[in-house]
Design a protein around this motif. Sequence first.
Motif, PDB file in Angstrom:
ATOM      1  N   ILE A  23       6.230  19.420   8.583  1.00 33.31           N
ATOM      2  CA  ILE A  23       7.318  19.630   7.625  1.00 33.31           C
ATOM      3  C   ILE A  23       6.949  19.053   6.258  1.00 33.31           C
ATOM      4  CG2 ILE A  23       9.715  19.018   7.090  1.00 33.31           C
ATOM      5  CD1 ILE A  23      10.256  19.122  10.133  1.00 33.31           C
ATOM      6  N   GLY A  24       6.370  17.853   6.261  1.00 32.87           N
ATOM      7  CA  GLY A  24       5.952  17.234   5.001  1.00 32.87           C
ATOM      8  C   GLY A  24       4.871  18.030   4.303  1.00 32.87           C
ATOM      9  N   TYR A  25       3.908  18.532   5.091  1.00 27.83           N
ATOM     10  CA  TYR A  25       2.817  19.316   4.512  1.00 27.83           C
ATOM     11  C   TYR A  25       3.341  20.628   3.946  1.00 27.83           C
ATOM     12  CZ  TYR A  25      -1.559  21.957   4.175  1.00 27.83           C
ATOM     13  OH  TYR A  25      -2.610  22.720   3.711  1.00 27.83           O
ATOM     14  N   GLN A  26       4.178  21.334   4.712  1.00 29.85           N
ATOM     15  CA  GLN A  26       4.653  22.649   4.292  1.00 29.85           C
ATOM     16  C   GLN A  26       5.608  22.575   3.111  1.00 29.85           C
ATOM     17  OE1 GLN A  26       2.971  24.863   5.675  1.00 29.85           O
ATOM     18  NE2 GLN A  26       3.862  26.698   4.752  1.00 29.85           N
ATOM     19  N   ALA A  27       6.232  21.421   2.923  1.00 30.43           N
ATOM     20  CA  ALA A  27       7.149  21.246   1.780  1.00 30.43           C
ATOM     21  C   ALA A  27       6.430  21.427   0.451  1.00 30.43           C
ATOM     22  CB  ALA A  27       7.788  19.859   1.847  1.00 30.43           C
ATOM     23  N   ASN A  28       5.104  21.260   0.462  1.00 24.75           N
ATOM     24  CA  ASN A  28       4.324  21.451  -0.757  1.00 24.75           C
ATOM     25  C   ASN A  28       4.344  22.909  -1.228  1.00 24.75           C
ATOM     26  OD1 ASN A  28       2.687  18.785  -1.277  1.00 24.75           O
ATOM     27  ND2 ASN A  28       2.589  19.131   0.928  1.00 24.75           N
ATOM     28  N   PHE A  29       4.669  23.841  -0.320  1.00 27.40           N
ATOM     29  CA  PHE A  29       4.539  25.265  -0.643  1.00 27.40           C
ATOM     30  C   PHE A  29       5.867  26.031  -0.609  1.00 27.40           C
ATOM     31  CE2 PHE A  29       0.811  23.783   1.853  1.00 27.40           C
ATOM     32  CZ  PHE A  29      -0.081  23.708   0.809  1.00 27.40           C
ATOM     33  N   ILE A  30       6.958  25.352  -0.290  1.00 28.71           N
ATOM     34  CA  ILE A  30       8.259  26.025  -0.225  1.00 28.71           C
ATOM     35  C   ILE A  30       9.097  25.614  -1.434  1.00 28.71           C
ATOM     36  CG2 ILE A  30      10.362  26.347   1.125  1.00 28.71           C
ATOM     37  CD1 ILE A  30       8.735  25.714   3.628  1.00 28.71           C
TER      38      ILE A  30
ATOM     39  N   ILE B 211       0.852  -1.192   0.000  1.00 33.87           N
ATOM     40  CA  ILE B 211       0.000   0.000   0.000  1.00 33.87           C
ATOM     41  C   ILE B 211       0.884   1.236   0.000  1.00 33.87           C
ATOM     42  CG2 ILE B 211      -1.717   1.321   1.287  1.00 33.87           C
ATOM     43  CD1 ILE B 211      -2.813  -1.336   2.326  1.00 33.87           C
ATOM     44  N   SER B 212       0.735   2.030  -1.023  1.00 33.43           N
ATOM     45  CA  SER B 212       1.519   3.253  -1.150  1.00 33.43           C
ATOM     46  C   SER B 212       0.610   4.373  -1.642  1.00 33.43           C
ATOM     47  CB  SER B 212       2.679   3.038  -2.131  1.00 33.43           C
ATOM     48  OG  SER B 212       3.410   4.224  -2.308  1.00 33.43           O
ATOM     49  N   LEU B 213       0.406   5.368  -0.782  1.00 35.68           N
ATOM     50  CA  LEU B 213      -0.468   6.480  -1.165  1.00 35.68           C
ATOM     51  C   LEU B 213       0.248   7.395  -2.153  1.00 35.68           C
ATOM     52  CD1 LEU B 213      -2.012   7.432   2.287  1.00 35.68           C
ATOM     53  CD2 LEU B 213      -3.205   6.408   0.365  1.00 35.68           C
ATOM     54  N   PRO B 214      -0.370   7.684  -3.283  1.00 35.51           N
ATOM     55  CA  PRO B 214       0.259   8.589  -4.254  1.00 35.51           C
ATOM     56  C   PRO B 214       0.324  10.007  -3.708  1.00 35.51           C
ATOM     57  CG  PRO B 214      -2.006   8.138  -4.895  1.00 35.51           C
ATOM     58  CD  PRO B 214      -1.709   7.242  -3.715  1.00 35.51           C
ATOM     59  N   GLU B 215       1.369  10.723  -4.079  1.00 35.75           N
ATOM     60  CA  GLU B 215       1.477  12.109  -3.647  1.00 35.75           C
ATOM     61  C   GLU B 215       0.397  12.943  -4.318  1.00 35.75           C
ATOM     62  OE1 GLU B 215       5.251  13.993  -3.787  1.00 35.75           O
ATOM     63  OE2 GLU B 215       6.342  12.189  -3.236  1.00 35.75           O
ATOM     64  N   SER B 216      -0.190  13.837  -3.542  1.00 34.70           N
ATOM     65  CA  SER B 216      -1.207  14.721  -4.101  1.00 34.70           C
ATOM     66  C   SER B 216      -0.635  16.128  -4.243  1.00 34.70           C
ATOM     67  CB  SER B 216      -2.449  14.769  -3.193  1.00 34.70           C
ATOM     68  OG  SER B 216      -2.100  15.215  -1.907  1.00 34.70           O
ATOM     69  N   ILE B 217      -1.073  16.823  -5.273  1.00 37.63           N
ATOM     70  CA  ILE B 217      -0.602  18.185  -5.502  1.00 37.63           C
ATOM     71  C   ILE B 217      -1.453  19.138  -4.672  1.00 37.63           C
ATOM     72  CG2 ILE B 217      -0.281  19.995  -7.223  1.00 37.63           C
ATOM     73  CD1 ILE B 217       0.028  17.793  -9.319  1.00 37.63           C
ATOM     74  N   LYS B 218      -0.789  19.892  -3.800  1.00 27.82           N
ATOM     75  CA  LYS B 218      -1.496  20.853  -2.959  1.00 27.82           C
ATOM     76  C   LYS B 218      -1.190  22.261  -3.459  1.00 27.82           C
ATOM     77  CE  LYS B 218      -1.604  17.994   1.206  1.00 27.82           C
ATOM     78  NZ  LYS B 218      -1.130  16.767   0.578  1.00 27.82           N
ATOM     79  N   ILE B 219      -2.196  22.932  -3.963  1.00 27.73           N
ATOM     80  CA  ILE B 219      -2.032  24.288  -4.493  1.00 27.73           C
ATOM     81  C   ILE B 219      -2.939  25.227  -3.713  1.00 27.73           C
ATOM     82  CG2 ILE B 219      -2.290  25.777  -6.515  1.00 27.73           C
ATOM     83  CD1 ILE B 219      -1.776  23.318  -8.246  1.00 27.73           C
ATOM     84  N   GLY B 220      -2.360  26.288  -3.174  1.00 27.50           N
ATOM     85  CA  GLY B 220      -3.144  27.262  -2.426  1.00 27.50           C
ATOM     86  C   GLY B 220      -3.206  28.590  -3.149  1.00 27.50           C
ATOM     87  N   LEU B 221      -4.084  29.448  -2.714  1.00 28.59           N
ATOM     88  CA  LEU B 221      -4.154  30.802  -3.269  1.00 28.59           C
ATOM     89  C   LEU B 221      -2.975  31.619  -2.747  1.00 28.59           C
ATOM     90  CD1 LEU B 221      -7.971  31.591  -2.854  1.00 28.59           C
ATOM     91  CD2 LEU B 221      -6.810  30.437  -4.745  1.00 28.59           C
ATOM     92  N   ASP B 222      -2.549  32.608  -3.547  1.00 26.86           N
ATOM     93  CA  ASP B 222      -1.483  33.488  -3.070  1.00 26.86           C
ATOM     94  C   ASP B 222      -2.110  34.754  -2.477  1.00 26.86           C
ATOM     95  OD1 ASP B 222      -2.161  35.199  -5.216  1.00 26.86           O
ATOM     96  OD2 ASP B 222      -0.687  34.267  -6.540  1.00 26.86           O
ATOM     97  N   GLU B 223      -1.253  35.663  -1.995  1.00 28.90           N
ATOM     98  CA  GLU B 223      -1.742  36.868  -1.319  1.00 28.90           C
ATOM     99  C   GLU B 223      -2.637  37.706  -2.225  1.00 28.90           C
ATOM    100  OE1 GLU B 223       1.378  39.134   0.506  1.00 28.90           O
ATOM    101  OE2 GLU B 223       2.416  37.338   1.214  1.00 28.90           O
ATOM    102  N   ASP B 224      -2.222  37.859  -3.469  1.00 34.09           N
ATOM    103  CA  ASP B 224      -2.994  38.683  -4.398  1.00 34.09           C
ATOM    104  C   ASP B 224      -4.368  38.080  -4.657  1.00 34.09           C
ATOM    105  OD1 ASP B 224      -3.243  40.896  -6.351  1.00 34.09           O
ATOM    106  OD2 ASP B 224      -3.289  39.257  -7.810  1.00 34.09           O
TER     107      ASP B 224
ATOM    108  N   ASN C   8       0.504  28.087   1.758  1.00 37.24           N
ATOM    109  CA  ASN C   8       1.203  28.679   0.624  1.00 37.24           C
ATOM    110  C   ASN C   8       1.748  30.069   0.977  1.00 37.24           C
ATOM    111  OD1 ASN C   8       2.028  28.808  -2.149  1.00 37.24           O
ATOM    112  ND2 ASN C   8       0.289  30.159  -2.551  1.00 37.24           N
ATOM    113  N   ILE C   9       0.922  30.878   1.637  1.00 39.30           N
ATOM    114  CA  ILE C   9       1.337  32.241   1.985  1.00 39.30           C
ATOM    115  C   ILE C   9       2.337  32.232   3.142  1.00 39.30           C
ATOM    116  CG2 ILE C   9       0.506  34.461   2.870  1.00 39.30           C
ATOM    117  CD1 ILE C   9      -2.110  33.926   1.316  1.00 39.30           C
ATOM    118  N   ALA C  10       2.175  31.273   4.058  1.00 35.71           N
ATOM    119  CA  ALA C  10       3.127  31.170   5.170  1.00 35.71           C
ATOM    120  C   ALA C  10       4.510  30.797   4.659  1.00 35.71           C
ATOM    121  CB  ALA C  10       2.646  30.122   6.183  1.00 35.71           C
TER     122      ALA C  10
END
Length: 404
Positions: free
Chosen positions: A383-390, A205-218, A359-361
């Motif tokens: 750390i794993g979650y925030q890596a999606n936005f750095i 069982i291996s969960l595929p990575e999901s793309i996490k995209i957030g809104l930016d400040e603008d 994303n903004i953080a």
Amino acid sequence: MATVKAILYKSKKKSDGKYSIAIRVTKDRKSKYFFLEWIDEKYWDVKNFRVKSAHPNSRRLNNLIAKKVAEADDTILEYEASKKHYAINDIINVLKGEKITLSFFDLAEEHILQLKKMNKANRAVSDNSKINTFREFINKDELLFDEITEQLLNKFKAYLVAKGSVSERSIMNIFILIRLLYNRAIKMGIADRQRYPFGESKIRISLPESIKIGLDEDEIRRMESLELENGSPILHTRNVFLFSFYLAGIRISDVLKMKWNDIKDDRLYYRMGKNNKITSLKIPKAIFEILEYYKSEKIKGSDYIFPELKKADENNPEDIYIKTKTAIKKFNKYLGTLAKMAEIDKKVTTHIARHSFGNIAGDKISPHMLQKLYRHSNLSTTIGYQANFIHKDADDALDSVLNF
């Protein structure tokens, strides 16, 4: 504890007007029956649960009833005394003289029932849906653990892929539930560890990575600045979305459960639904502006801030779950409209409020502080979650090579 009772089973009637004597076994409000012989209703003693002496074979039938009831009671007491897990089918199989077996679906039903007792309605509904998908593929009500093989699970995966509407992540989540129940069965001694279909060189069982995209400040500012009609559903949707975003992406299901008396001394105190943690956050100025909008609808301190759960039965987790799910579906519809109005070329849903905060953080806030804001149990999760936005280091590294 299960209960056993002799009854005249009147849900089915023979052409000659007779009904069957049955031994009814009930556990967790679910009943199954072991059938004996057919008799006329006039011969059944409803008060004493036995055949009347007027019946020509009353002694034989009553001895048979007493024997089967005793067998069932003795088996139940044996299970209870040893604290072993058992299901209704185990008792029925004893009455049939068959080997005791436990169906995968029996254990699954008890798992769902336990979740409901623990007031985890959302998990119960989700897991029940997964079990029903597996049951649909199996196409029978009983499945022994020995029958759950690598070959069967690979066929199941192929079946789901062929449907075209089930994602790889959803397939893995179903496998995770099957594995959980199989492990539970091994601990209970009703499944063989040697036949375990999961692990290295087996079903992995291996969960595929999901793309996490957030809104930016603008994009957040453009959403905030939209002129929306007062009292409209789309304005309410924006309020709920921004309420979540301003508080580090609190899940919408938790936002809707918030009450006025959760606010004390300009702080919000609430219990997170996913892990039951209690947390407290300072209320930003923008949140007070949203709260002002709903103050006129406030009845008392125990009233919900937002209207979606005002008519929900607070003692019925399933009712709360259904109303929350319906609200989220409505919000996501209006968020699509809001995205178009704000000229945002991203799919905006309620969950993206959390991604937007992340994303903004970016790397502006320490991982330890983000862990607290996200209410994560482990720093590694944060750390794993925030890596999606750095992306800055990787972008700079790429530029250093290509800028020649």
